[in-house]
Design a protein around this motif. Structure first.
Motif, PDB file in Angstrom:
ATOM      1  N   ARG A   6      -0.176 -32.810 115.155  1.00 14.23           N
ATOM      2  CA  ARG A   6      -1.444 -32.386 114.986  1.00 14.23           C
ATOM      3  C   ARG A   6      -2.642 -33.055 115.359  1.00 14.23           C
ATOM      4  NH1 ARG A   6       0.161 -27.410 115.956  1.00 14.23           N
ATOM      5  NH2 ARG A   6       1.625 -26.446 114.619  1.00 14.23           N
ATOM      6  N   GLU A  24      -7.282 -32.401 107.838  1.00 12.88           N
ATOM      7  CA  GLU A  24      -6.521 -31.069 108.046  1.00 12.88           C
ATOM      8  C   GLU A  24      -7.364 -29.953 108.050  1.00 12.88           C
ATOM      9  OE1 GLU A  24      -2.962 -31.557 107.959  1.00 12.88           O
ATOM     10  OE2 GLU A  24      -3.182 -33.545 107.973  1.00 12.88           O
ATOM     11  N   ASN A  65      -7.477 -33.342 117.645  1.00 13.45           N
ATOM     12  CA  ASN A  65      -6.994 -32.792 116.471  1.00 13.45           C
ATOM     13  C   ASN A  65      -6.794 -31.257 116.657  1.00 13.45           C
ATOM     14  OD1 ASN A  65      -6.891 -31.832 113.915  1.00 13.45           O
ATOM     15  ND2 ASN A  65      -8.200 -33.413 113.051  1.00 13.45           N
ATOM     16  N   SER A  66      -5.495 -30.804 116.385  1.00 16.99           N
ATOM     17  CA  SER A  66      -4.868 -29.396 116.687  1.00 16.99           C
ATOM     18  C   SER A  66      -5.430 -28.576 115.503  1.00 16.99           C
ATOM     19  CB  SER A  66      -3.648 -29.422 116.870  1.00 16.99           C
ATOM     20  OG  SER A  66      -3.349 -29.895 118.431  1.00 16.99           O
ATOM     21  N   ASN A  67      -5.782 -29.373 114.240  1.00 21.35           N
ATOM     22  CA  ASN A  67      -6.167 -28.622 113.146  1.00 21.35           C
ATOM     23  C   ASN A  67      -7.241 -27.856 113.268  1.00 21.35           C
ATOM     24  OD1 ASN A  67      -4.048 -29.256 111.419  1.00 21.35           O
ATOM     25  ND2 ASN A  67      -4.556 -31.490 111.340  1.00 21.35           N
ATOM     26  N   ALA A 153      -2.972 -24.083 112.479  1.00 19.77           N
ATOM     27  CA  ALA A 153      -3.575 -25.159 113.528  1.00 19.77           C
ATOM     28  C   ALA A 153      -3.108 -24.360 114.977  1.00 19.77           C
ATOM     29  CB  ALA A 153      -2.766 -26.437 113.309  1.00 19.77           C
ATOM     30  N   GLU A 157      -0.176 -29.710 121.214  1.00 23.91           N
ATOM     31  CA  GLU A 157      -0.498 -31.079 120.656  1.00 23.91           C
ATOM     32  C   GLU A 157      -1.555 -31.358 121.120  1.00 23.91           C
ATOM     33  OE1 GLU A 157       2.758 -33.971 120.965  1.00 23.91           O
ATOM     34  OE2 GLU A 157       4.086 -32.781 119.865  1.00 23.91           O
TER      35      GLU A 157
END
Length: 199
Positions: A6, A24, A65-67, A153, A157
């Motif tokens: 993530r 996060e 940052n995939s969050n 999320a 990636e």
């Protein structure tokens, strides 16, 4: 079941005028030209005063940052640059073949140092919340609380952006004769070097 990564290693990957909160968290807060006390529940919280390099740094840190699913634009606009307006236009319209942000009225609305794939990923990954002009910490804190855990999320990636290398140009000798854009009756700017001269 495949578990996707993530957050890129060494995130945030680009330095800037921001505070790192909770990596996060689903929301990044961009205070444009205003300094507003940060909220630790936001993923990142900081300024973006230019519509070109500032926007590029923002995109680079978001897609790595995939969050991150939301970008809250708040605070006062940077005069002339209109970075908030430009981020809205970039998200909505993308860029043309020359890297110009379509519909932006900023002074230098060009994305030149990151690839198109990163711009498209930014447009797909996040929703932009337009609160330009809002500076009240309590109001902004309530928005962060609403969005910090909203949505899953992004289902890919992180993307690591490498800047396009630019060859250094040999600049011509500069003088007031090089000025090619009038700023006022008294001053001109050489747009290639960025130098300002008396007309």
């Amino acid at each position: 079941m495949v578990i996707l990564k993530r957050i890129a290693d060494d995130w945030p990957v680009v330095k800037g005028d921001y505070t790192v909160g909770n990596p996060e968290s689903r929301i990044v807060v961009v205070t444009l030209a205003s300094s507003i006390e940060s909220n630790p529940e936001a993923c990142l919280w900081g300024t973006c005063k230019t519509e070109n390099l500032g926007a590029e740094k923002l995109i680079t840190n978001i897609v790595s940052n995939s969050n991150i699913r939301f970008v809250l634009l708040c605070g006062g606009e940077s005069r002339g640059h209109l970075s908030g307006h430009t981020i809205l236009k970039l998200h909505k319209n993308g860029v043309d073949g020359k890297g110009r942000i379509i519909g932006s009225e900023g002074a230098i609305p060009f994305v030149e140092n990151i690839p198109r794939i990163a711009i498209q990923r930014f447009r797909n990954q996040v929703e932009v919340i337009d609160c330009i002009g809002e500076t009240d910490s309590e109001v902004l804190g309530n928005i962060v609380d609403t969005y910090k855990d909203k949505r899953d999320a992004y289902n890919e990636e992180p993307v690591l952006v490498t800047s396009k290398s630019r060859k250094k140009k040999t600049l011509p000798p500069v003088s007031s004769d090089n000025g090619d854009m009038f700023i006022s009756d008294e001053f001109v700017i050489d747009t290639e070097t960025g130098m300002i001269f008396k007309a």
